[in-house]
Write an enzyme that holds these catalytic residues in place. Structure first.
Site, PDB file in Angstrom:
ATOM      1  N   THR A 155      23.318 -25.904 -35.924  1.00 32.90           N
ATOM      2  CA  THR A 155      23.030 -24.495 -36.209  1.00 32.90           C
ATOM      3  C   THR A 155      23.013 -23.687 -34.914  1.00 32.90           C
ATOM      4  OG1 THR A 155      21.598 -25.302 -37.950  1.00 32.90           O
ATOM      5  CG2 THR A 155      21.355 -22.990 -37.349  1.00 32.90           C
ATOM      6  N   GLU A 205      -4.783 -14.200 -15.576  1.00 34.14           N
ATOM      7  CA  GLU A 205      -4.267 -14.417 -16.940  1.00 34.14           C
ATOM      8  C   GLU A 205      -4.592 -15.835 -17.400  1.00 34.14           C
ATOM      9  OE1 GLU A 205      -0.040 -13.553 -17.775  1.00 34.14           O
ATOM     10  OE2 GLU A 205      -0.099 -15.306 -19.097  1.00 34.14           O
ATOM     11  N   SER A 223       4.751  -4.635 -12.385  1.00 34.39           N
ATOM     12  CA  SER A 223       3.669  -3.692 -12.138  1.00 34.39           C
ATOM     13  C   SER A 223       4.007  -2.710 -11.011  1.00 34.39           C
ATOM     14  CB  SER A 223       2.396  -4.480 -11.809  1.00 34.39           C
ATOM     15  OG  SER A 223       2.710  -5.554 -10.940  1.00 34.39           O
TER      16      SER A 223
END
Ligand SMILES: Nc1ncnc2c1ncn2[C@@H]1O[C@H](COP(=O)(O)OP(=O)(O)OP(=O)(O)O)[C@@H](O)[C@H]1O
Ligand SMILES: Nc1ccn([C@@H]2O[C@H](COP(=O)(O)O)[C@@H](O)[C@H]2O)c(=O)n1
Ligand code: SF4
EC number: 2.7.4.25
Length: 612
Positions: free
Chosen positions: A73, A450, A590
């Site tokens: 696929t 983070e 940023s």
């Protein structure tokens, strides 16, 4: 990119002879595959990988993996996007298996097997990008997809005589075409020198679920358990046979599709292919001596014209054509940063007071300084937070641990959440998976806010790894729990794949490997990588403490020795930047636009206009 005309390719096996002709203008090749005493059958190759005007080279991508991983696929779609020919080698083994079943050949009897093989002619035909299988001239494409044929294929495929018969046909196709070829031994045996190899996998449960859904859609009655058992048996036969067993080639990239959509898996492969093609092209270019600045600027223009090129930025070229400045389209604020910064300014506009941000709202000193001027205070940790008695606390784009939310609410403060939604998604994943008993592994920097935030959403301690040594240590620890691997959103994509490859030596079937590097990061890194590849100098603009900018610098340095990391134009010594060739500019997520614009303007002025 060049588009491929609808492929109409026919190859036949047995006594084949291959000739090649150059059909000039169309840059098409005609390959005749002749069976003795038979008319020649044309193989037309459409798009070949273009090195530069007038030069072509072919490129192969090998995809191996267990049954139902999504190879056909995903490979078919990726081939369509890249203009490559998709070669499904499993279909060839299935065709031989069909013959053996229909003629009741005892494949364990060597004489019977060899006699049968001598009576088989396998034909491969491509129409509208679909591969059709011909067995002694008859199209059997529909008949080779039954469970009985699948099982017989993996028994027959273990026989050396069968593999020998198909080896030349498969290699021949790859010699004359840009191919994505899938199977079990493509990277290890058929195309050991393929410049890009991918080992595509998924948990056996997930693969069984996919097959089950497929069969249900066709209205076939089946049991999920039964399908899983058949898949596992087939994997076992394929991986444990003596001849060309299924295994990941040492230099293959592991791609686990358990938690990926088809589109995501295709995108990954297309991106990997683009990078690998650029590598191949650069090496070939260097070999052939394409060195002049004019030639490289022209080459860059050609690349930018390709529909699927990551190079979508702006290009300025000097009048004499010897110098150019390229500004990356992906340079500057990403969606998450925009959203976080806008959130704080909205609070200021609304007249909220006092306003604090938990940590710097983004990693950029100029932005933080401007907010400070507007009276926005910064809280660095939970101790400082405990001293705040009133007002609004805005949670930074990088996110924070769950307990910080509770503390803000507990202190009766107004909470505005500017965590980037991509980071939020990781919080949800680790929360759920750790509750289900998975060991959370975060690929990233343990000291980055983070990552600290993500750790604070796990119900048991997470493991953070950022280097190959740390990944290896994890493998050696013999950890028993199933793993759930996520990544810091700004992690280096190539490094992520490398670490996953090491970790999955452990137990790839049970693990959940989630590439949570965000799209903005991936796009930025891909574009920076592409421009650094061809540039004579790179300028990367961003905050010193910005992790994503640092990654861009690392990526650019790998490709281009003269990479300069600057926070603003003031840091840039233009005398170090070459006055001929290509100067590329990229910037972290940023970095504000005005800073990028200033650097770009000054570079253009100095490099393009002040030339003597
Ligand atoms: N990333 C994916 N996410 C969800 N479903 C997928 C994904 N990839 C493939 N599928 C679905 O899984 C099924 C099996 O895929 P496919 O036939 O391509 O696997 P395969 O690796 O080629 O298997 P085989 O080796 O047995 O031929 C298909 O129905 C396909 O649509
Ligand atoms: N390169 C390959 C490809 C396939 N096989 C064997 O054929 C069976 C059917 O393949 P599908 O990809 O269509 O599922 C498979 O189970 C393998 O036994 C192979 O050996 N080598
Ligand atoms: S880099 Fe990605 S994850 Fe980080 S803030 Fe931007 S969009 Fe969000």
């Amino acid at each position: 990119m060049l588009t491929r005309t609808p492929a109409d390719i026919t190859c036949r096996l047995r006594g084949q002879r291959v000739e090649q002709q150059d059909l000039g203008q169309q840059r098409m090749q005609r390959v005749k595959v002749k069976k003795q005493n038979e008319r020649s059958v044309p193989v037309q190759t459409g798009r070949q990988y273009r090195l530069s005007e007038g030069e072509v080279m072919s490129f192969s991508i090998a995809i191996d993996g267990p049954a139902g991983a999504g190879k056909s696929t995903v490979a078919r779609c990726a081939a369509q996007k890249l203009g490559f020919v998709y070669v499904d080698t499993g279909a060839m083994y299935r065709t031989i298996a069909l013959y053996m079943l229909e003629h009741k050949v005892d494949v364990e009897n060597q004489n019977a097997l060899e006699k049968a093989l001598s009576q088989i002619e396998i034909g491969v035909r491509y129409q509208d990008g679909m591969q059709q299988m011909l067995l002694n001239g008859v199209d059997v494409s529909g008949r080779i997809r039954t469970q009985e044929v699948s099982d017989q294929a993996s028994v027959t495929a273990a026989k050396p005589a069968v593999r020998e018969k198909l080896l030349n046909l498969q290699r021949e196709l790859a010699r004359h075409e840009n191919v994505i070829m899938d199977g079990r031994d493509i990277g290890t045996r058929i195309l050991p020198d393929a410049p890009l190899k991918i080992f595509l996998t998924a948990s056996s449960r997930e693969r069984a679920r996919r097959r089950y859904a497929e069969l249900q859609q066709k209205g076939e009655v089946c049991s999920l358990e039964e399908i899983q058992r058949e898949i596992e048996e087939r994997d076992d036969r394929d991986s444990h046979r003596a001849e060309a067993p299924l295994r990941q080639a040492d230099d293959a990239i592991l791609l686990d599709t358990s938690d990926l959509s088809v589109e995501e898996a295709v995108d990954r492969i297309v991106n990997l292919a683009e990078t690998a093609m650029r590598d191949a092209k650069r090496k070939e270019g260097a070999r052939r001596g394409i060195h002049s600045p004019e030639a490289r600027i022209q080459e860059l223009k050609n690349l930018m014209l390709r529909e699927d090129s990551p190079l979508k930025g702006q290009l300025w070229v000097s009048d004499d054509g010897k110098a150019a400045v390229y500004l990356a389209a992906s340079a500057g604020f990403c969606f998450g940063v925009h959203r976080a910064v806008d959130t704080v300014y909205d609070q200021i506009k609304e007249g909220q007071t006092p306003i604090c941000t938990y940590g710097p709202i983004i990693h950029n000193e100029m932005v933080v300084a401007d907010l400070k001027q507007h009276g926005v205070m910064e809280i660095d940790d939970e101790v400082q937070l405990s001293g705040i008695t009133e007002g609004t606390v805005v949670i930074r784009s990088h996110g924070v641990p769950q307990r910080v939310y509770e503390q803000i609410k507990g202190q009766g403060l107004k909470l505005i959440d500017a965590t980037c939604p991509y980071v939020k998604k990781i919080h949800q994943i680790v929360k759920e998976k750790s509750a289900e008993g998975f060991q959370i592994v975060i690929i990233g920097n343990a000291h980055h806010p983070e990552v600290e935030g993500i750790m604070g959403w796990c119900s048991s301690p997470a493991i953070v790894i950022g280097t190959e040594e740390e990944a290896q240590k994890l493998v050696e620890s013999g950890i028993q729990k199933p793993l759930c691997v996520v990544s810091q959103t700004t992690f280096n994509l190539k490094k992520f794949h490398k670490l996953v490859e090491i970790i999955t030596q452990l137990r790839y079937h049970e693990s959940a490997i989630l590439n949570t590097i965000c799209n903005a990061t991936e796009e930025r890194q891909t574009e920076a990588d592409a421009i650094a590849h061809i540039a004579d100098a790179m300028i990367v603009i961003g905050g010193r403490n910005s992790s994503n900018t640092q990654k861009l610098v690392d990526i650019c340095r790998k490709e281009c020795e003269s990479t300069f990391f600057v926070q603003t134009f003031d840091d840039l010594n233009l005398r170090l930047v070459p006055s001929r060739g290509i100067v590329g500019i990229s910037a972290g997520a940023s970095t504000p636009n005005n800073i990028i614009e200033e650097v770009s303007k000054q570079c253009r002025k100095t490099i393009l206009l002040n030339r003597c």
